[in-house]
Design a protein around this motif. Structure first.
Motif, PDB file in Angstrom:
ATOM      1  N   ARG A  20       0.819  -1.207   0.000  1.00  0.00           N
ATOM      2  CA  ARG A  20       0.000   0.000   0.000  1.00  0.00           C
ATOM      3  C   ARG A  20       0.854   1.258   0.000  1.00  0.00           C
ATOM      4  N   ASP A  21       0.718   2.044  -1.056  1.00  0.00           N
ATOM      5  CA  ASP A  21       1.296   3.377  -1.146  1.00  0.00           C
ATOM      6  C   ASP A  21       2.790   3.406  -0.824  1.00  0.00           C
ATOM      7  N   VAL A  22       3.537   2.535  -1.483  1.00  0.00           N
ATOM      8  CA  VAL A  22       4.979   2.458  -1.220  1.00  0.00           C
ATOM      9  C   VAL A  22       5.755   3.291  -2.248  1.00  0.00           C
ATOM     10  N   SER A  23       6.583   4.182  -1.732  1.00  0.00           N
ATOM     11  CA  SER A  23       7.501   4.957  -2.569  1.00  0.00           C
ATOM     12  C   SER A  23       8.913   4.683  -2.081  1.00  0.00           C
ATOM     13  N   LEU A  24       9.778   4.280  -2.988  1.00  0.00           N
ATOM     14  CA  LEU A  24      11.185   4.122  -2.608  1.00  0.00           C
ATOM     15  C   LEU A  24      12.058   4.077  -3.845  1.00  0.00           C
ATOM     16  N   THR A  25      13.341   4.336  -3.634  1.00  0.00           N
ATOM     17  CA  THR A  25      14.279   4.254  -4.751  1.00  0.00           C
ATOM     18  C   THR A  25      15.447   3.356  -4.359  1.00  0.00           C
ATOM     19  N   SER A  57      -2.082   0.967  -8.733  1.00  0.00           N
ATOM     20  CA  SER A  57      -1.858   2.395  -8.930  1.00  0.00           C
ATOM     21  C   SER A  57      -0.420   2.710  -8.571  1.00  0.00           C
ATOM     22  N   GLY A  58       0.044   3.847  -9.020  1.00  0.00           N
ATOM     23  CA  GLY A  58       1.433   4.249  -8.785  1.00  0.00           C
ATOM     24  C   GLY A  58       2.276   4.000 -10.024  1.00  0.00           C
ATOM     25  N   ARG A  59       3.544   4.406  -9.919  1.00  0.00           N
ATOM     26  CA  ARG A  59       4.436   4.386 -11.077  1.00  0.00           C
ATOM     27  C   ARG A  59       5.715   3.641 -10.704  1.00  0.00           C
ATOM     28  N   ILE A  60       6.204   2.810 -11.623  1.00  0.00           N
ATOM     29  CA  ILE A  60       7.427   2.045 -11.374  1.00  0.00           C
ATOM     30  C   ILE A  60       8.392   2.227 -12.534  1.00  0.00           C
ATOM     31  N   GLU A  61       9.630   2.586 -12.212  1.00  0.00           N
ATOM     32  CA  GLU A  61      10.668   2.663 -13.230  1.00  0.00           C
ATOM     33  C   GLU A  61      11.811   1.725 -12.876  1.00  0.00           C
ATOM     34  N   LEU A  62      12.343   1.082 -13.914  1.00  0.00           N
ATOM     35  CA  LEU A  62      13.477   0.179 -13.779  1.00  0.00           C
ATOM     36  C   LEU A  62      14.567   0.726 -14.698  1.00  0.00           C
ATOM     37  N   PHE A  63      15.740   1.004 -14.163  1.00  0.00           N
ATOM     38  CA  PHE A  63      16.829   1.617 -14.947  1.00  0.00           C
ATOM     39  C   PHE A  63      16.317   2.828 -15.740  1.00  0.00           C
ATOM     40  N   ASP A  64      15.579   3.688 -15.045  1.00  0.00           N
ATOM     41  CA  ASP A  64      15.086   4.942 -15.620  1.00  0.00           C
ATOM     42  C   ASP A  64      14.119   4.782 -16.792  1.00  0.00           C
ATOM     43  N   GLU A  65      13.495   3.600 -16.878  1.00  0.00           N
ATOM     44  CA  GLU A  65      12.467   3.391 -17.906  1.00  0.00           C
ATOM     45  C   GLU A  65      11.196   2.888 -17.228  1.00  0.00           C
ATOM     46  N   PRO A  66      10.015   3.251 -17.740  1.00  0.00           N
ATOM     47  CA  PRO A  66       8.802   2.650 -17.191  1.00  0.00           C
ATOM     48  C   PRO A  66       8.934   1.128 -17.242  1.00  0.00           C
ATOM     49  N   VAL A  67       8.573   0.461 -16.155  1.00  0.00           N
ATOM     50  CA  VAL A  67       8.881  -0.972 -16.045  1.00  0.00           C
ATOM     51  C   VAL A  67       8.193  -1.779 -17.146  1.00  0.00           C
ATOM     52  N   ASP A  68       7.034  -1.322 -17.621  1.00  0.00           N
ATOM     53  CA  ASP A  68       6.347  -2.109 -18.653  1.00  0.00           C
ATOM     54  C   ASP A  68       7.001  -1.949 -20.034  1.00  0.00           C
ATOM     55  N   ALA A  69       7.916  -0.980 -20.166  1.00  0.00           N
ATOM     56  CA  ALA A  69       8.635  -0.819 -21.433  1.00  0.00           C
ATOM     57  C   ALA A  69      10.034  -1.426 -21.356  1.00  0.00           C
ATOM     58  N   ARG A 207      21.302  -0.056   2.833  1.00  0.00           N
ATOM     59  CA  ARG A 207      19.974   0.538   2.857  1.00  0.00           C
ATOM     60  C   ARG A 207      18.962  -0.513   3.306  1.00  0.00           C
ATOM     61  N   ILE A 208      17.935  -0.069   3.992  1.00  0.00           N
ATOM     62  CA  ILE A 208      16.903  -0.980   4.474  1.00  0.00           C
ATOM     63  C   ILE A 208      15.529  -0.466   4.040  1.00  0.00           C
ATOM     64  N   ALA A 209      14.709  -1.367   3.535  1.00  0.00           N
ATOM     65  CA  ALA A 209      13.287  -1.084   3.379  1.00  0.00           C
ATOM     66  C   ALA A 209      12.565  -2.073   4.274  1.00  0.00           C
ATOM     67  N   CYS A 210      11.802  -1.541   5.223  1.00  0.00           N
ATOM     68  CA  CYS A 210      11.093  -2.394   6.173  1.00  0.00           C
ATOM     69  C   CYS A 210       9.607  -2.216   5.917  1.00  0.00           C
ATOM     70  N   ILE A 211       8.943  -3.294   5.511  1.00  0.00           N
ATOM     71  CA  ILE A 211       7.525  -3.144   5.185  1.00  0.00           C
ATOM     72  C   ILE A 211       6.643  -4.096   5.963  1.00  0.00           C
ATOM     73  N   ASN A 212       5.419  -3.659   6.135  1.00  0.00           N
ATOM     74  CA  ASN A 212       4.323  -4.528   6.534  1.00  0.00           C
ATOM     75  C   ASN A 212       3.107  -3.959   5.809  1.00  0.00           C
ATOM     76  N   THR A 213       2.973  -4.340   4.576  1.00  0.00           N
ATOM     77  CA  THR A 213       2.028  -3.772   3.599  1.00  0.00           C
ATOM     78  C   THR A 213       2.401  -2.327   3.273  1.00  0.00           C
ATOM     79  N   GLU A 214       2.503  -1.512   4.317  1.00  0.00           N
ATOM     80  CA  GLU A 214       3.010  -0.150   4.130  1.00  0.00           C
ATOM     81  C   GLU A 214       4.501  -0.118   4.468  1.00  0.00           C
ATOM     82  N   LEU A 215       5.157   0.923   4.007  1.00  0.00           N
ATOM     83  CA  LEU A 215       6.582   1.073   4.273  1.00  0.00           C
ATOM     84  C   LEU A 215       6.769   1.711   5.657  1.00  0.00           C
TER      85      LEU A 215
END
Ligand code: ADP
Length: 245
Positions: A20-25, A57-69, A207-215
Motif C-alpha cells: 500500500r502506497d509504497v515509494s522508494l528508490t 496504482s502508482g508508477r514504477i521505473e526500472l533503470f530509468d524506464e517505465p517498467v512495462d517498457a 539501505r533498508i526497506a522495512c515493510i508490513n504492507t506499508e513502508l
C-alpha cells in the motif's frame, strides 16, 4: 543512476492489499535489505519492482524506464524463492546453465572463446568452477544458488534480486554466500535482498526497506537501527524477530 523507482505503488490480490502506497528508490551500487514479517508483502514488492506484477496504482521505473517498457532482461539476475529448492526439469550442466547467461549478448551468433572465458570467470567468482560439468539438479541448494548468481554474472547483470536465497542452506555456506554478495556489491552490482534474518541484513546492507504492507522505513542502515521501525512493523503481527549471532 536510479535502478528502481517506486512512486506511490499499491497492489492488491483480489481485495486484499499486499502493498500500500509504497515509494522508494534503489540507487546504483546500493545493497538494499528488504525486510518485514511473514506475509508482509516483500515478495510482492520485489515482483512489482521487476515488472512481474502490475501495480493497481502508482508508477514504477526500472533503470530509468517505465517498467512495462523495460526489455533489458539480461541486466537483472533474479533468484526466486523456488530457484534454490528446485533444480528444474532440464538436464543441463552447470556450465551450460551459466552459458545461457551469454545468449542475450550473442544474439543469433555463436558462443565464442571470449564468451567461454566470461562463463569460466563467473564460475570461478562464485566458487563452483569444479562443479561445472555436474547436472544442475544434482547440486545442493547452496551450490545451485551460486550457479544462478554465476549465470547473472555471465549475462553481465547489474542488478541482483534475491528472495530468501539461503533458506535450507547450512550456516557456514550461508555466511560464505553473504560474503560473496558483499564482494559483488563492492564491484558495483546493485543488490536487493529479501532476508528474514535481520542481523544478516543490518550487517551487509547499506539501505533498508522495512515493510508490513506499508513502508515503515526506507533509508540507510544506521538510521534504521536507531529507529523504532522494526518493532512498529513487526509489532503489528506479534511475529518473532530473528537475530543472528
Ligand atoms: P512476504 O514475501 O513478505 O512473505 P508476500 O508478498 O508473499 O509476503 O504476500 C503478501 C500477502 O499477499 C500475504 O497475505 C499473502 O498471503 C498474499 N499473497 C501472496 N501471493 C498471493 C497470490 N498469488 N494470491 C493471493 N494472495 C497472495
Amino acid at each position: 543512476m536510479t535502478v528502481v523507482d517506486l512512486d506511490h505503488v499499491t497492489f492488491a490480490y483480489d481485495d486484499q492489499p499486499a502493498v500500500r502506497d509504497v515509494s522508494l528508490t534503489v540507487e546504483e551500487g546500493d545493497f538494499l535489505g528488504l525486510i518485514g514479517p511473514n506475509g508482509s508483502g516483500k515478495t510482492t514488492l520485489l515482483h512489482l519492482m521487476l515488472g512481474l506484477l502490475e501495480p493497481d496504482s502508482g508508477r514504477i521505473e526500472l533503470f530509468d524506464e517505465p517498467v512495462d517498457a523495460f526489455d533489458d532482461g539480461e541486466r537483472i539476475g533474479y533468484v526466486s524463492q523456488q530457484a534454490t529448492s528446485r533444480g528444474g526439469t532440464m538436464p543441463v550442466t552447470v556450465r551450460e546453465a551459466v552459458t545461457m547467461g551469454r545468449f542475450a549478448h550473442v544474439g543469433h551468433g555463436r558462443i565464442r572463446e571470449d564468451d567461454r572465458e566470461i562463463v569460466a570467470d563467473a564460475l570461478e567468482t562464485v566458487g563452483i568452477d569444479e562443479l561445472a560439468d555436474r547436472q544442475v539438479n544434482q547440486l545442493s541448494g547452496g551450490q545451485r544458488q551460486r550457479a544462478y548468481i554465476a549465470r547473472a554474472l555471465a549475462s553481465e547483470a547489474d542488478l541482483l534480486a534475491l528472495d530468501e536465497p539461503t533458506v535450507g542452506v547450512d550456516a557456514e555456506s550461508r555466511d560464505a554466500f553473504y560474503q560473496l554478495l558483499e564482494s559483488l556489491n563492492d564491484d558495483e552490482i546493485t543488490i536487493i535482498l529479501i532476508e528474514h534474518d535481520i542481523g544478516v541484513v543490518t550487517d551487509r546492507a547499506n539501505r533498508i526497506a522495512c515493510i508490513n504492507t506499508e513502508l515503515y522505513h526506507h533509508g540507510d542502515t544506521e538510521s534504521f537501527v536507531e529507529s523504532d521501525a522494526l518493532t512498529e512493523a513487526y509489532g503489528a503481527t506479534g511475529q518473532v524477530v530473528h537475530h543472528h549471532h
